[in-house]
Design an enzyme around this catalytic site. Structure first.
Site, short mmCIF file in Angstrom:
data_model
loop_
_atom_site.label_atom_id
_atom_site.label_comp_id
_atom_site.label_asym_id
_atom_site.label_seq_id
_atom_site.Cartn_x
_atom_site.Cartn_y
_atom_site.Cartn_z
N ASP A 223 4.10 -1.36 -9.37
CA ASP A 223 3.13 -0.60 -8.57
C ASP A 223 2.01 -1.53 -8.08
OD1 ASP A 223 2.31 2.21 -7.87
OD2 ASP A 223 0.51 1.64 -8.99
N GLU A 302 6.16 -3.18 -5.07
CA GLU A 302 5.56 -2.24 -4.13
C GLU A 302 4.33 -2.96 -3.56
OE1 GLU A 302 3.00 1.67 -3.29
OE2 GLU A 302 2.57 0.25 -4.88
C1 NOJ Z 1 1.45 3.50 -5.47
C2 NOJ Z 1 2.17 4.68 -6.04
O1 NOJ Z 1 3.43 4.78 -5.44
C3 NOJ Z 1 1.28 5.87 -5.77
O2 NOJ Z 1 1.94 7.08 -6.00
C4 NOJ Z 1 0.05 5.73 -6.60
O3 NOJ Z 1 -0.84 6.78 -6.31
C5 NOJ Z 1 -0.66 4.42 -6.32
N1 NOJ Z 1 0.24 3.31 -6.22
C6 NOJ Z 1 -1.64 4.11 -7.42
O4 NOJ Z 1 -0.96 3.82 -8.61
#
Ligand code: NOJ
Length: 579
Positions: A223, A302
């Site tokens: 993440d 991500e």
């Molecule tokens: C990306 C995640 O996919 C999302 O759902 C989340 O709110 C943010 N990062 C913070 O962790």
């Protein structure tokens, strides 16, 4: 009809690279809250997932990625983790996780879990200890605590804004009741950012990775993999409107979860909290942690970074294995834009020896069965609701979504599928305000709807309570009545259904090993047509308004009816060309 082949866009071949499964895998994202709920409390759980895994094996995916199921107050649907090494009772137990993983492995499905290293929940023991000790303590040094500005420190340390809206700093009340230091949170105030310059933090996460690797997971989706290091001195930052995620755009634009990718060509100046060079050292370190394990374990970033040539730094040979291709997700449904992004993706990732990935939907964006038919700009993360401009025509959206998925699944590399897209699910627009749960909705006072519309529990059986999501009919977000028509059992074995389309495409993709193939463009079919051959299969997508005459061949699969040798608007076909 004459068609011309252009030179091949080369991606690494299977033989050159051995059997690294992730290079060509189709990875199915499970959002545990909304997949299947065995306990019947209205929130999905791990035993529910285990019970439904057979249907994913039948669909033909290679792996599953589970969004967070760890102990969490659920202020950001589990992306606010209070214990990285345990399962929240809402979702089950560690034993339930083991059972899920064993069943997945029995079915030949790899298991990727989500790791959230940029921030913890404020309920995490590390943060609770930090606020219980004085400024300057070792415990405080785990997070980004700073004194405020101004004579009495009542102004935040800088002007950064949270991705979810509002300021990115919150002031503590010290244990004695006096106003204290401020802490940074790029997301919700319940998600304090860790200080990744602190070796102690790095050590904790090595242990967390090993905890899950020892349990047998096949990898991690990481993440906010572009956010963990902040520029020294935490300088003020004012983004350029319309800027980009990895470049000049920032959360402070106040328009998106993680600001939109707007320009794929320029390497723009970087926001002081995104895409700092220091993050790469962390992933090199993690790479060595994973490499000590057998069985091709993977890291997927991500990272909302552009252009793709910059994102490719995340997947250099000694860093991560994959990165989500959000530039592809954000590409409009037009021939020139799609051809360009496919070319750019394959060459950017191949330049560092990595496969390209492809993705159209996830739990943070408007589902592509709605997004592709929006007629007004909709910044990523803003979501859509009853008062949004340019709401989509559902039929057009579904048509385009099926065509876009058929195009994506024909590409070489690895593809991500978000739960429910194989059913053609649209975004839920008409959620009652009182049901909304995304922090974006609250932090912008309802100005941005946020992401709840893509997170509604998915339908399994048309005639069951909660459409088979559980046996009680409870659902943490209400399901629209018309979802009976999208239920898996209403589509299974039904010719032309979206589920049957995905199943057929995935079977052909596996049979012909398209993921390890090489894309060769076909030209001469018109500007709005995206056409290529990959491993002997010809994929032709018509993004335009007028039907296109097809070359002679046998139709292997098609996102819509192909009548009399011509391909209608918003349709993709897979062909075996006549010799
Ligand atoms: C990306 C995640 O996919 C999302 O759902 C989340 O709110 C943010 N990062 C913070 O962790």
């Amino acid at each position: 009809m004459t068609i011309a082949s252009e030179s091949a866009v080369v991606s690494p071949t299977a033989s050159a690279l051995g059997t690294e499964w992730w290079r060509s895998a189709v990875i199915y994202q499970i959002y545990p809250r909304s997949f299947a709920d065995l306990t019947g409390d209205g929130v999905g759980d791990l035993p529910g997932i285990t019970a439904r895994l057979d249907s994913l094996a039948a669909l033909g995916v290679d792996a599953i990625w589970l969004s967070p199921f760890y102990t969490s107050p659920q202020k950001d649907a589990g992306y606010d983790v209070a214990d990285y090494c345990d399962v929240d009772p809402l979702f089950g137990t560690l034993a339930d996780f083991d059972a899920l993983q064993n069943r997945a492995h029995e079915l030949g499905l790899r298991v990727i879990v989500d790791i959230v290293p940029n921030h913890t929940s404020d309920a995490h023991r590390w943060f609770q200890e930090a606020i219980a000790t004085p400024a300057g303590s070792a415990e405080r040094a785990r997070y980004m605590f700073r004194d405020g500005k101004g004579a009495s420190g009542d102004l935040p340390p800088n002007n950064w804004e949270s991705v979810f809206g509002g300021p990115a700093w919150t002031r503590l009340t010290e244990p004695d009741g006096t106003p204290g230091q401020w802490y940074l949170h790029l997301f919700d105030s319940s998600q304090p950012d860790l200080d990744w310059e602190n070796p102690w933090v790095r050590e904790q996460f090595r242990d967390i990775l090993r905890f899950w690797l020892d349990r047998g997971v096949d990898g991690f989706r990481v993440d906010v993999a572009h956010g963990m290091i902040k520029q020294a001195g935490l300088p003020d930052y004012t983004p350029t409107p319309g800027g980009s995620m990895g470049g000049s755009g920032s959360a402070a634009e106040g328009v998106s979860l993680e600001p939109g990718i707007s320009d794929h060509s320029e390497d723009q100046p970087t926001a002081p909290f995104w895409a700092q060079d220091g993050v790469h050292e962390i992933y090199r370190d993690w790479h060595t942690v994973l490499a000590a394990y057998d069985g091709d374990r993977v890291l997927c970033a991500e990272a909302w970074v552009e252009p793709l040539s910059k994102l490719a730094r995340w997947v250099r040979p000694d860093e991560m294995h994959q990165a989500f291709n959000f530039s592809y997700l954000e590409t409009p449904w037009t021939g020139p834009a799609l051809r360009r992004i496919i070319d750019d993706s394959i060459s950017a990732f191949a330049s560092v020896g990595a496969p390209s990935t492809w993705v159209l939907s996830n739990h943070d964006v408007v589902r592509h069965a709605s997004r592709l038919a929006l007629t007004a700009e909709n910044p990523q993360g803003a979501g859509i609701g009853p008062n949004s401009a340019g709401l989509p025509d559902p039929d057009l959206g579904l048509h385009r979504a099926r065509a876009a998925s058929a195009l994506m699944l024909g590409l070489p590399g690895s593809a991500y599928v978000y739960q429910g897209e194989e059913l053609g699910l649209p975004e839920v627009i008409h959620l009652p305000d009182a049901a909304r749960q995304d922090p974006t909705w609250f932090r912008t006072n309802g100005e941005r709807y946020g992401r709840d519309g893509c997170r509604v529990p998915i339908p399994w059986e048309a005639d069951a309570p909660a459409f088979g999501f559980n046996a009680t009919g409870e659902s943490w977000l209400p399901q629209p009545e018309e979802w009976a028509g999208y239920a898996r059992d209403a589509q299974l074995g039904v010719e032309g259904s979206t589920l049957e389309l995905y199943t057929a495409l995935l079977a052909l993709r596996r049979e012909s090993d398209l993921g390890m193939g090489t894309l060769e463009w076909i030209t001469g079919l018109g500007e709005s047509v995206v056409a290529f051959t990959n491993a002997g299969i010809t994929v032709i997508a018509n993004t335009g308004q007028v039907p296109v005459e097809l070359p002679l061949g046998t139709v292997l699969a098609s996102s819509g009816p192909v009548i009399g040798g011509s391909l209608p608007a918003d349709t993709t076909v897979w062909l075996k060309l006549a010799e």
